[in-house]
Design an enzyme around this catalytic site. Sequence first.
Site, PDB file in Angstrom:
ATOM      1  N   PRO A 259       0.773  -1.568  -0.009  1.00 21.70           N
ATOM      2  CA  PRO A 259       0.289  -0.240   0.142  1.00 21.70           C
ATOM      3  C   PRO A 259       1.114   1.460  -0.065  1.00 21.70           C
ATOM      4  O   PRO A 259       2.179   1.562   0.579  1.00 21.70           O
ATOM      5  CB  PRO A 259      -0.716   0.104   1.297  1.00 21.70           C
ATOM      6  CG  PRO A 259       0.214  -1.060   2.290  1.00 21.70           C
ATOM      7  CD  PRO A 259       1.099  -1.626   1.302  1.00 21.70           C
ATOM      8  N   GLY A 260       0.159   2.732  -0.811  1.00 13.11           N
ATOM      9  CA  GLY A 260       1.304   3.425  -0.038  1.00 13.11           C
ATOM     10  C   GLY A 260      -0.220   4.508  -0.137  1.00 13.11           C
ATOM     11  O   GLY A 260       0.165   5.185   0.787  1.00 13.11           O
ATOM     12  N   ARG A 261      -1.103   4.999  -0.713  1.00 12.16           N
ATOM     13  CA  ARG A 261      -2.301   6.217  -0.481  1.00 12.16           C
ATOM     14  C   ARG A 261      -2.551   5.856   0.831  1.00 12.16           C
ATOM     15  O   ARG A 261      -2.791   7.076   1.860  1.00 12.16           O
ATOM     16  CB  ARG A 261      -3.043   5.920  -1.937  1.00 12.16           C
ATOM     17  CG  ARG A 261      -3.443   6.638  -1.408  1.00 12.16           C
ATOM     18  CD  ARG A 261      -4.904   7.307  -2.351  1.00 12.16           C
ATOM     19  NE  ARG A 261      -5.293   6.491  -3.294  1.00 12.16           N
ATOM     20  CZ  ARG A 261      -4.449   7.257  -4.684  1.00 12.16           C
ATOM     21  NH1 ARG A 261      -5.229   8.544  -4.172  1.00 12.16           N
ATOM     22  NH2 ARG A 261      -4.086   6.400  -6.284  1.00 12.16           N
TER      23      ARG A 261
ATOM     24  N   CYS B 110      -0.153  30.050 -14.489  1.00 12.30           N
ATOM     25  CA  CYS B 110      -0.737  30.731 -15.678  1.00 12.30           C
ATOM     26  C   CYS B 110      -1.895  29.808 -16.559  1.00 12.30           C
ATOM     27  O   CYS B 110      -0.785  28.941 -18.010  1.00 12.30           O
ATOM     28  CB  CYS B 110       0.163  31.399 -16.516  1.00 12.30           C
ATOM     29  SG  CYS B 110       0.888  33.448 -15.445  1.00 12.30           S
TER      30      CYS B 110
ATOM     31  N   TYR C 180       1.019  11.570  -2.829  1.00 13.74           N
ATOM     32  CA  TYR C 180       0.699  11.928  -4.395  1.00 13.74           C
ATOM     33  C   TYR C 180       0.313  13.215  -4.346  1.00 13.74           C
ATOM     34  O   TYR C 180      -0.185  13.562  -5.432  1.00 13.74           O
ATOM     35  CB  TYR C 180      -0.160  10.818  -5.618  1.00 13.74           C
ATOM     36  CG  TYR C 180       0.068   9.304  -5.026  1.00 13.74           C
ATOM     37  CD1 TYR C 180       1.165   8.722  -5.712  1.00 13.74           C
ATOM     38  CD2 TYR C 180      -0.694   8.977  -4.331  1.00 13.74           C
ATOM     39  CE1 TYR C 180       1.290   7.794  -6.387  1.00 13.74           C
ATOM     40  CE2 TYR C 180      -1.110   7.050  -4.640  1.00 13.74           C
ATOM     41  CZ  TYR C 180       0.023   6.271  -5.189  1.00 13.74           C
ATOM     42  OH  TYR C 180       0.370   5.355  -5.167  1.00 13.74           O
TER      43      TYR C 180
HETATM   44  N1  LLP Z   1       2.402  -1.190  -5.877  1.00 13.63           N
HETATM   45  C1  LLP Z   1       3.004  -0.862  -7.668  1.00 13.63           C
HETATM   46  C2  LLP Z   1       2.729  -1.844  -8.546  1.00 13.63           C
HETATM   47  C3  LLP Z   1       1.751   0.344  -8.099  1.00 13.63           C
HETATM   48  O1  LLP Z   1       1.666   0.380  -9.262  1.00 13.63           O
HETATM   49  C4  LLP Z   1       1.247   1.496  -7.119  1.00 13.63           C
HETATM   50  C5  LLP Z   1       1.165   2.311  -7.827  1.00 13.63           C
HETATM   51  C6  LLP Z   1       1.543   0.711  -5.490  1.00 13.63           C
HETATM   52  C7  LLP Z   1       1.696  -0.431  -5.413  1.00 13.63           C
HETATM   53  C8  LLP Z   1       0.803   1.909  -4.777  1.00 13.63           C
HETATM   54  O2  LLP Z   1      -0.912   1.530  -4.826  1.00 13.63           O
HETATM   55  P1  LLP Z   1      -1.748   2.748  -3.944  1.00 13.63           P
HETATM   56  O3  LLP Z   1      -2.160   2.138  -2.194  1.00 13.63           O
HETATM   57  O4  LLP Z   1      -0.140   4.036  -3.338  1.00 13.63           O
HETATM   58  O5  LLP Z   1      -3.107   2.635  -4.357  1.00 13.63           O
HETATM   59  N2  LLP Z   1      -0.652   9.074  -8.674  1.00 13.63           N
HETATM   60  C9  LLP Z   1      -2.454   8.928  -9.368  1.00 13.63           C
HETATM   61  C10 LLP Z   1      -1.563   7.074  -8.166  1.00 13.63           C
HETATM   62  C11 LLP Z   1      -0.988   6.286  -9.152  1.00 13.63           C
HETATM   63  C12 LLP Z   1      -0.380   4.374  -8.387  1.00 13.63           C
HETATM   64  C13 LLP Z   1       0.643   4.009  -9.034  1.00 13.63           C
HETATM   65  N3  LLP Z   1       0.444   2.892  -8.206  1.00 13.63           N
HETATM   66  C14 LLP Z   1      -3.344   9.139  -7.897  1.00 13.63           C
HETATM   67  O6  LLP Z   1      -2.953  10.710  -7.184  1.00 13.63           O
HETATM   68  O7  LLP Z   1      -4.081   9.026  -7.452  1.00 13.63           O
END
Ligand code: LLP
Length: 438
Positions: free
Chosen positions: A297-299, A367, A397
Amino acid sequence: MENRDLLCENLSVSSDGKTLLFAGYDTNALAKKYGTPLYLMDEMRIRERIRTYKKALFDAFGDKGHALYASKAASFKRLYEIMREEGMGIDVVSSGEIYTAMKAGFPMAHSYFHSNNKTDEDIYYAIECGVGYFVVDNAEELFAIDRIAEEKGLVQNLLLRITPGIDPHTYAAIATGKVDSKFGSAIETGQAEEITRTALSLKNIKLCGYHCHVGSQVFDSDVYISTATVMLKFVADMQEALGFKAEQLDLGGGYGVRYICEQPKIDIYENIMQLGAFMKSEAKRLGIELPSVSLEPGRSIVADAGLTLYTVGTVKRIPEYKNYVSVDGGMTDNIRFALYGAPYTILPSGKMDEKRDMKASVVGRCCESGDIIQENVMLPSSVGRGDILATLTTGAYHYSMASNYNRIGKAPVVMLTPDKDYVAVRRQTLEDISAQDE
Ligand code: LLP
């Protein structure tokens, strides 16, 4: 005061009803102390989310459950230190993220290197830094890693990124698990089996298992069950066809978070427990040993641990059309509305007790007409120059996608703990912005 807008337990209002508090801190006072735009991060919330994932994975899978932080969500030195302190693995996607993690003293054996297009330079650098696992996207990359590992005289551990053909029901730009995705090798087309064969034939790499990631901001827990079903079947098929027993299965990240009160709250612990029960019984049904299972998880680790503060500048009223409230940040610190039309909750930091009777577009200072943070935001009509606005849920993000468009300096990141507030990333100066110019 509309309580439903306080999306996370770390948000509250001062006893006189006026001021928005974040992690117990007066947001107006922080804006004054550090200036705006300002990213705030609640360190305890980050640690709490990490611990929830770790506990859930342990309770669901025992020693075979592992949590990795997808550091693309927010990448700076202090965060990698926190990951190290909490015993979290990490997912990195570039030499820049690897370098930053190294600077934080992160044990790189616990890192997984993703990306659909790693350059030879990236591969050399990652191997030299001792990255634990490569997550390999395609056959070309596999040959490059094998060649470079041979040169370096070592055997590199890796996982193969597989495309399971699952639609995660999220927006197109962040859906990655469908067959036509730019990421990974699809099961459906036979390429996933082919790349497994290739990996098994190479001498300087060790295939440890599989990875997939179907998308981000996913609310539907069935998506993980379907993904696990497809991936376990693939593991069983490869065991039967090629005699390859996968030791690891990484199901990626993606759990959704709340940007607005209409979005559901996900019980991560409960979800992972259900996934664990399902995967154990599915492995049994297929007659295979369950590989160790990781989530990355990231988000959902950092999003609601973050909040952005702005100072209002111009308020423009175009009678019978629209109101604009301009702030001192914009698409340079938050590109997500411009990119995805993402929803946000924006609150008047010092006027939480006032009726929100003015509908306005909150816009940035770049701008570009598309430089919008959110449309149709309800704010008190008294909001004007010098007032502070807070955008919620900006921990993921935002800083990591910030830019210097219009040569605007990047905002600092200030961490909040129960004992102290401190700068984790300092504000970019004018000198920083032009530092690379020859
Ligand atoms: N693993 C992989 C291989 C990924 O590509 C990603 C996110 C994650 C894990 C983590 O996913 P999360 O738990 O954060 O949903 N910039 C976009 C989000 C792009 C996500 C890219 N990959 C935004 O601002 O919504």
